[in-house]
Scaffold this active site. Structure first.
Site, short mmCIF file in Angstrom:
data_model
loop_
_atom_site.label_atom_id
_atom_site.label_comp_id
_atom_site.label_asym_id
_atom_site.label_seq_id
_atom_site.Cartn_x
_atom_site.Cartn_y
_atom_site.Cartn_z
CG ASP A 43 -7.50 7.66 -2.16
OD1 ASP A 43 -6.40 8.21 -2.34
OD2 ASP A 43 -7.62 6.47 -1.80
CD GLU A 100 -8.81 23.07 4.82
OE1 GLU A 100 -9.16 24.28 4.76
OE2 GLU A 100 -8.97 22.38 5.85
N GLY A 132 -4.53 6.36 -5.27
CA GLY A 132 -5.49 7.46 -5.38
C GLY A 132 -5.02 8.49 -6.40
CE LYS A 175 16.86 -7.73 -9.79
NZ LYS A 175 17.33 -8.68 -10.82
CG HIS A 224 -12.32 22.80 6.93
ND1 HIS A 224 -11.17 22.61 7.65
CD2 HIS A 224 -13.34 22.58 7.79
CE1 HIS A 224 -11.47 22.27 8.89
NE2 HIS A 224 -12.79 22.24 9.00
CB SER A 277 -0.92 -0.02 1.22
OG SER A 277 -0.13 -0.01 2.37
CB CYS A 298 -12.33 24.93 11.32
SG CYS A 298 -13.84 24.13 11.87
CB THR A 343 5.28 -6.32 -11.43
OG1 THR A 343 5.73 -5.07 -10.92
CG2 THR A 343 4.16 -6.09 -12.43
N1 GLN Z 1 -13.57 21.57 17.29
C1 GLN Z 1 -14.21 22.64 16.61
C2 GLN Z 1 -15.70 22.39 16.40
O1 GLN Z 1 -16.15 21.29 16.49
C3 GLN Z 1 -13.54 22.92 15.30
C4 GLN Z 1 -13.69 21.82 14.32
C5 GLN Z 1 -12.71 21.91 13.20
O2 GLN Z 1 -11.71 22.60 13.31
N2 GLN Z 1 -12.94 21.17 12.14
O3 GLN Z 1 -16.43 23.31 16.12
#
Ligand code: GLN
Length: 544
Positions: A76, A522, A24, A193, A520, A19, A390, A197
């Protein structure tokens, strides 16, 4: 009867030998190459019994990736979304837990009409029907199915049996099996090698599956002779043995597969045509590679969290910085700061010496948060660019409440569970979360609209937009009872939920860059479209 009435093609990706070879990324890259003209839908099959990875420790399992529909899936799906520009759905992730639950629910309803419910055919049939269902619902041109784990794993056997049967069901012209294996170059031997595989393909053959394409993960490009050898042992043309070399950046993989001729093989075997347009992609990859070796400009961003032991738990944050760096043509170096070890303002100062930007990403619980607070205070007082995500936003609010508003004992009520006294719960449980006791899939999850205040920095960062959509995963929020007191001292909540009183973005005017968000960013960043908050953080860091 052929089951692909709607003309869907199936590409199956399995892995062998060990693995961690990057299955992914391989699947995501294949999807990237085919997405030019076709609707490619990624599907991932996991052998474990959890419904989803939301309840698994990120140190063990890596980052939890949250989908727009609120589904919690593994990294993934992050790769799929970033490489293929799709918004995946929770339903596209099969786990054995979900499959069995579905079957047991059906059994209780009496849907099996008195039959004995068996592993074969009921489990395999259910898996296949799941695939066909996705193909139908999504009107997919291609279903790209990644089977988790490696071929020898007992827990993945039902998926393998289902995909074996699939060839007969959909017809041989509509399915292709791609197997990712490992081609080592042992030290001292200095030769590629093929034995691992061969063994892995033999194991796959025992399951009744013959791979059409083999991708050999190797420290270098595969030589013509090893391709010939693997091809002859595994019954495929040498041209169907594709190099998967170690790379400086994973975004290079689609470019390599393309040079190795993979799209042409897929096109001819499946009777499809969807040439990739990789011109822009090439530019960004060139930037990333050049800057790794010979950067003209560098910024260092400190990533301050408690799970720093495993970089995978913040994989999307790291990717988002890579995207921003590629677009600014700058090298972004990361400095991992374990906030569990920061116990004083001096520790924070020392840890942040020489960095031009700071991120406090998402997190949970008490450990490390006082360290984060020292870090946040340092960035606020020293005009150092800060992006709080967050928990990083919640703790920025706590820090501001304590040190600017003078609210002694301000904290998040989250730490009450761990015995900390909280006199001013400036961050409190979301009303909808009060009576929730189940831990799986119960947070405020998934995509929600964020209304940005006109004229705010947040709105400027998002190109003047006033409503954007971002992804959330939290239980706590800014306590509405404290909003006025916080804003009176200069903190601006510049992003809110359009209807509810949930604060979603905060900023500090007058600071070089002090932005924090409850969502988030990201998770929706990709190489084509870096997340605006990361893009602007790197820009601000360049000016430090
Ligand atoms: N622990 C915080 C909450 O539950 C922040 C969660 C997070 O950062 N994803 O609100």
């Amino acid at each position: 009867m052929k089951k692909n009435e709607n003309g869907c093609k199936y590409i199956i990706v399995t892995g062998g030998v060990l693995s961690g070879l990057g299955k992914g990324i391989a699947a995501a890259s294949i999807g990237n190459l085919l997405s030019g003209r076709l609707k490619v839908v990624p599907v991932k099959c996991d052998g474990y019994l959890n419904t989803d990875p939301g309840t698994m420790n990120p140190i063990e399992h890596g980052e939890v990736f949250v989908l727009d529909d609120g589904g919690e899936v593994d990294m993934d799906f992050g790769h799929y979304e970033r490489f293929m520009d799709v918004h995946a759905k929770f339903h596209w992730n099969l786990t054995m837990g979900k499959v069995f639950k579905d079957i047991l629910d059906k059994e209780r309803r009496g849907d099996y009409l008195g039959k004995t419910v068996q592993f074969l055919p009921h489990v395999t049939d259910r898996i296949k029907e799941w695939f066909h269902g996705i193909a139908r619902e999504e009107k997919a041109d291609v279903l790209l199915i990644e089977v988790g784990g490696t071929v020898g794993d007992l827990e993945n056997q039902f998926y393998l049996e289902a995909i074996r049967q699939l060839k007969r069901d959909v017809g041989r012209d509509n399915i292709i099996y791609i197997h990712l294996t490992y081609v080592p170059v042992p030290e001292g031997v200095n030769e590629q090698k093929s034995k691992p595989t061969q063994m892995s393909v033999r194991l796959l053959n025992e399951k009744g599956i013959e791979p059409d394409v083999i991708i050999g993960r190797c420290p270098e490009l595969l030589t013509p002779s090893i391709k010939e050898k693997i091809g002859s042992y595994c019954n495929i043309p040498a041209s169907h043995v594709i190099s998967g070399p170690d790379v400086k950046t994973v975004y290079e993989i689609p470019l390599i597969y393309e040079k190795e001729g993979l799209p042409a093989i897929l096109h001819s075997m499946l009777g499809i045509y969807s040439p990739p347009d990789l011109r822009q992609w090439e530019t960004w990859v060139r930037n990333i590679k050049k800057n790794r070796v010979n950067p003209e400009r560098t910024v260092t961003i400190a990533l301050c969290g408690k799970y720093t032991a495993l970089e995978d738990s913040y994989a999307s944050v790291v990717e988002a910085l890579t995207h921003a760096g590629a677009h600014h043509d700058v090298r972004v170096d990361l400095k991992w700061v374990d906030t569990g070890k920061i116990n004083s303002p001096d520790d924070a100062r020392a840890a942040l010496a020489g960095v031009q930007g700071v991120i406090v990403p998402g997190g949970f619980g008490r450990r490390g948060i006082e360290g984060k607070m020292h870090v946040i205070r340092f960035t606020r007082e020293n005009n150092l660019p800060y992006l709080g995500i967050c928990y990083g936003m919640q703790l920025a609010v706590v820090e501001f409440a304590r040190n600017v508003c003078g609210l002694v004992g301000a904290n998040t009520s989250e730490v009450r569970e761990e015995g900390v006294q909280v006199d001013h719960p400036v961050i409190d449980i979301l009303p909808g979360q009060v009576n929730v006791s189940n831990k799986g899939g119960t947070m405020r999850l998934g995509g929600h609209d964020v209304e940005l205040k006109a004229g705010s920095r947040a709105s400027a960062i998002y190109g003047g937009q006033t409503t954007v959509r971002e992804r959330f995963r939290h239980r706590y929020e800014v306590n509405p009872a404290y909003i006025e007191r916080l804003e009176a001292k200069g903190l601006v909540f510049s992003g809110k939920h359009p209807e509810e009183n949930i604060m979603q973005v905060m900023e500090l005017p007058g600071h070089k860059f002090f932005m924090a968000c409850q969502f988030h960013p990201e998770l929706t960043s990709n190489l084509r479209h870096p997340a605006p908050l990361f893009h602007e953080l790197v820009k601000a860091a360049l000016e430090v």
